[in-house]
Scaffold this motif. Structure first.
Motif, PDB file in Angstrom:
ATOM      1  N   SER A 124       0.835  -1.203   0.000  1.00 24.85           N
ATOM      2  CA  SER A 124       0.000   0.000   0.000  1.00 24.85           C
ATOM      3  C   SER A 124       0.874   1.260   0.000  1.00 24.85           C
ATOM      4  CB  SER A 124      -0.899   0.026   1.236  1.00 24.85           C
ATOM      5  OG  SER A 124      -1.565  -1.194   1.429  1.00 24.85           O
ATOM      6  N   TYR A 125       0.272   2.366  -0.430  1.00 21.14           N
ATOM      7  CA  TYR A 125       1.004   3.637  -0.406  1.00 21.14           C
ATOM      8  C   TYR A 125       1.329   4.067   1.026  1.00 21.14           C
ATOM      9  CZ  TYR A 125      -0.112   4.197  -5.354  1.00 21.14           C
ATOM     10  OH  TYR A 125      -0.197   4.020  -6.710  1.00 21.14           O
ATOM     11  N   SER A 126       0.382   3.890   1.929  1.00 22.41           N
ATOM     12  CA  SER A 126       0.604   4.244   3.337  1.00 22.41           C
ATOM     13  C   SER A 126       0.799   2.978   4.152  1.00 22.41           C
ATOM     14  CB  SER A 126      -0.581   5.037   3.882  1.00 22.41           C
ATOM     15  OG  SER A 126      -1.679   4.182   4.150  1.00 22.41           O
ATOM     16  N   ASP A 127       1.311   3.153   5.371  1.00 21.63           N
ATOM     17  CA  ASP A 127       1.533   2.009   6.252  1.00 21.63           C
ATOM     18  C   ASP A 127       0.488   1.948   7.365  1.00 21.63           C
ATOM     19  OD1 ASP A 127       2.320   4.163   7.765  1.00 21.63           O
ATOM     20  OD2 ASP A 127       4.188   3.251   8.468  1.00 21.63           O
ATOM     21  N   ARG A 128      -0.756   2.320   7.056  1.00 22.58           N
ATOM     22  CA  ARG A 128      -1.816   2.340   8.061  1.00 22.58           C
ATOM     23  C   ARG A 128      -2.087   0.947   8.635  1.00 22.58           C
ATOM     24  NH1 ARG A 128      -6.640   0.273   6.289  1.00 22.58           N
ATOM     25  NH2 ARG A 128      -6.822  -0.086   4.042  1.00 22.58           N
ATOM     26  N   LEU A 129      -1.745  -0.095   7.889  1.00 23.62           N
ATOM     27  CA  LEU A 129      -1.998  -1.451   8.360  1.00 23.62           C
ATOM     28  C   LEU A 129      -0.911  -1.964   9.297  1.00 23.62           C
ATOM     29  CD1 LEU A 129      -3.252  -3.020   5.006  1.00 23.62           C
ATOM     30  CD2 LEU A 129      -4.651  -2.461   7.004  1.00 23.62           C
ATOM     31  N   ARG A 130       0.122  -1.171   9.523  1.00 19.22           N
ATOM     32  CA  ARG A 130       1.206  -1.584  10.413  1.00 19.22           C
ATOM     33  C   ARG A 130       0.696  -1.915  11.808  1.00 19.22           C
ATOM     34  NH1 ARG A 130       6.707  -0.723  10.335  1.00 19.22           N
ATOM     35  NH2 ARG A 130       6.512   0.665   8.527  1.00 19.22           N
ATOM     36  N   ASP A 131      -0.303  -1.154  12.270  1.00 26.01           N
ATOM     37  CA  ASP A 131      -0.803  -1.323  13.635  1.00 26.01           C
ATOM     38  C   ASP A 131      -1.455  -2.676  13.876  1.00 26.01           C
ATOM     39  OD1 ASP A 131       0.074   1.217  14.166  1.00 26.01           O
ATOM     40  OD2 ASP A 131      -1.889   2.165  13.921  1.00 26.01           O
ATOM     41  N   ILE A 132      -1.737  -3.409  12.800  1.00 25.36           N
ATOM     42  CA  ILE A 132      -2.387  -4.709  12.971  1.00 25.36           C
ATOM     43  C   ILE A 132      -1.374  -5.790  13.367  1.00 25.36           C
ATOM     44  CG2 ILE A 132      -2.206  -5.753  10.666  1.00 25.36           C
ATOM     45  CD1 ILE A 132      -5.275  -6.187  10.868  1.00 25.36           C
ATOM     46  N   ALA A 133      -0.084  -5.471  13.216  1.00 27.66           N
ATOM     47  CA  ALA A 133       0.975  -6.437  13.526  1.00 27.66           C
ATOM     48  C   ALA A 133       1.381  -6.323  14.989  1.00 27.66           C
ATOM     49  CB  ALA A 133       2.165  -6.213  12.609  1.00 27.66           C
ATOM     50  N   THR A 134       0.490  -6.748  15.872  1.00 26.53           N
ATOM     51  CA  THR A 134       0.729  -6.599  17.314  1.00 26.53           C
ATOM     52  C   THR A 134       1.368  -7.829  17.949  1.00 26.53           C
ATOM     53  OG1 THR A 134      -1.543  -7.343  17.741  1.00 26.53           O
ATOM     54  CG2 THR A 134      -1.171  -4.966  17.577  1.00 26.53           C
ATOM     55  N   ASP A 135       1.293  -8.970  17.307  1.00 27.28           N
ATOM     56  CA  ASP A 135       1.841 -10.205  17.859  1.00 27.28           C
ATOM     57  C   ASP A 135       3.332 -10.304  17.520  1.00 27.28           C
ATOM     58  OD1 ASP A 135       2.469 -13.236  17.852  1.00 27.28           O
ATOM     59  OD2 ASP A 135       0.448 -13.182  18.713  1.00 27.28           O
ATOM     60  N   ASN A 136       4.145 -10.805  18.473  1.00 25.37           N
ATOM     61  CA  ASN A 136       5.587 -10.884  18.226  1.00 25.37           C
ATOM     62  C   ASN A 136       5.961 -11.944  17.194  1.00 25.37           C
ATOM     63  OD1 ASN A 136       5.289 -13.258  19.675  1.00 25.37           O
ATOM     64  ND2 ASN A 136       6.389 -12.535  21.488  1.00 25.37           N
ATOM     65  N   ARG A 137       4.979 -12.719  16.753  1.00 25.03           N
ATOM     66  CA  ARG A 137       5.230 -13.697  15.700  1.00 25.03           C
ATOM     67  C   ARG A 137       5.019 -13.104  14.304  1.00 25.03           C
ATOM     68  NH1 ARG A 137       1.118 -18.152  17.783  1.00 25.03           N
ATOM     69  NH2 ARG A 137       0.045 -16.197  18.346  1.00 25.03           N
ATOM     70  N   ILE A 138       4.722 -11.799  14.247  1.00 24.54           N
ATOM     71  CA  ILE A 138       4.474 -11.121  12.972  1.00 24.54           C
ATOM     72  C   ILE A 138       5.606 -10.149  12.666  1.00 24.54           C
ATOM     73  CG2 ILE A 138       2.914  -9.636  11.667  1.00 24.54           C
ATOM     74  CD1 ILE A 138       0.660 -10.526  13.514  1.00 24.54           C
ATOM     75  N   ASP A 139       6.104 -10.197  11.433  1.00 25.40           N
ATOM     76  CA  ASP A 139       7.027  -9.180  10.931  1.00 25.40           C
ATOM     77  C   ASP A 139       6.327  -8.430   9.810  1.00 25.40           C
ATOM     78  OD1 ASP A 139       8.976  -9.950  12.671  1.00 25.40           O
ATOM     79  OD2 ASP A 139      10.269 -10.923  11.175  1.00 25.40           O
TER      80      ASP A 139
END
Length: 272
Positions: free
Chosen positions: A41-56
């Protein structure tokens, strides 16, 4: 800690609630897992969904394409030496027994390079995503003359509907919406062909794996897929589909693709 399964979802301005559902599905397991989110995506607004430490999470606004983006995660999976790597669409959801069962089945069948479970629409009807390798004429007729009876017969055969989708079978083309791959096999064949920006890359990957390993439809577990058929609704997606189809047939052959004929005949023979 050994990683049993790595996974990857390629994002592009996705619905956050739908995305959270597939992430939760993947993480809901007793196995050791790692999930890569490659966000084009152009923006990183979905970054906040990566809350689990098993997600990069990786923001990748250059948007190099579906297969190329998945290859970023495939290389990371190879570095981590995960046993299996799951290529996921963002509009999928499933229960935890899916990955556990596929993992266990793969461990006792080392000749399997790729697996796909039974794929259902949210209403419970079957998505017929086990297919023979496509021909140029088959794709053309299915796209533009799908309502004709002779095309319906072609489609029924190419989608292997006669199998009933109720038994384990070795299929040359499995959908890219959920590809449960042995990581060492992806390393061996080199991941996705990056010439395909979007569409046909799953056909190409399935075909290359099928030439060396079994590519198995495993209907004993099921997933749900909100199948959009974007190229039927969006002119830009249709253009991508056409370009990728041309690249696919330029690579494998248009009329004289003898390998395709042999693979499809062998598949049908095995299903008799």
């Amino acid at each position: 800690m050994d990683i049993n399964i790595t996974g990857c979802i390629v994002l592009y301005d996705n619905n956050a609630e739908m995305l959270k559902r597939v992430i939760d599905s993947f993480l809901n397991t007793t196995l050791n897992v790692k999930l890569f989110l490659i966000d084009n995506s152009y923006s990183d607004r979905l970054r906040d969904i990566a809350t689990d430490n098993r997600i990069d999470y990786f923001h990748n606004p250059s948007n190099p394409g579906f297969g190329t983006s998945h290859n970023i995660a495939i290389l990371k999976a190879i570095d981590l030496k995960s046993k299996y790597h799951l290529i996921l669409n963002p509009d999928i959801y499933f229960d935890k027994e899916v990955t556990n069962t596929l993992f266990e089945y793969g461990e006792i069948h080392p000749n399997i390079g790729l697996m796909m479970p039974l794929v259902l629409y949210p209403n419970g009807s079957i998505q017929h995503l086990c297919r023979l390798l496509p021909s140029p004429s088959g794709l053309f007729f299915r796209r533009f003359f799908s309502k004709f009876n002779f095309v319906k017969k072609i489609k029924e055969k190419s989608e292997l509907k006669f199998t009933g989708y109720n038994k384990i079978i070795n299929v040359p083309y499995l959908s890219g919406c959920f590809m449960f791959c042995r990581t060492e096999v992806l390393s061996e064949i080199g991941g996705f062909d990056e010439r395909f920006f979007m569409y046909m890359e799953d056909v190409d990957l399935s075909r290359r794996i099928h030439k060396r390993y079994n590519t198995v439809f495993y209907p004993n577990v099921k997933i749900y897929h909100n199948f959009e058929k974007a190229s039927f609704k969006n002119l830009k997606m249709f253009k991508y589909h056409i370009i990728s189809a041309i690249k696919y047939f330029n690579k494998w052959g248009w009329i004289f693709d003898i390998e395709r004929i042999k693979i499809n005949r062998q598949c049908l023979k095995n299903l008799k």
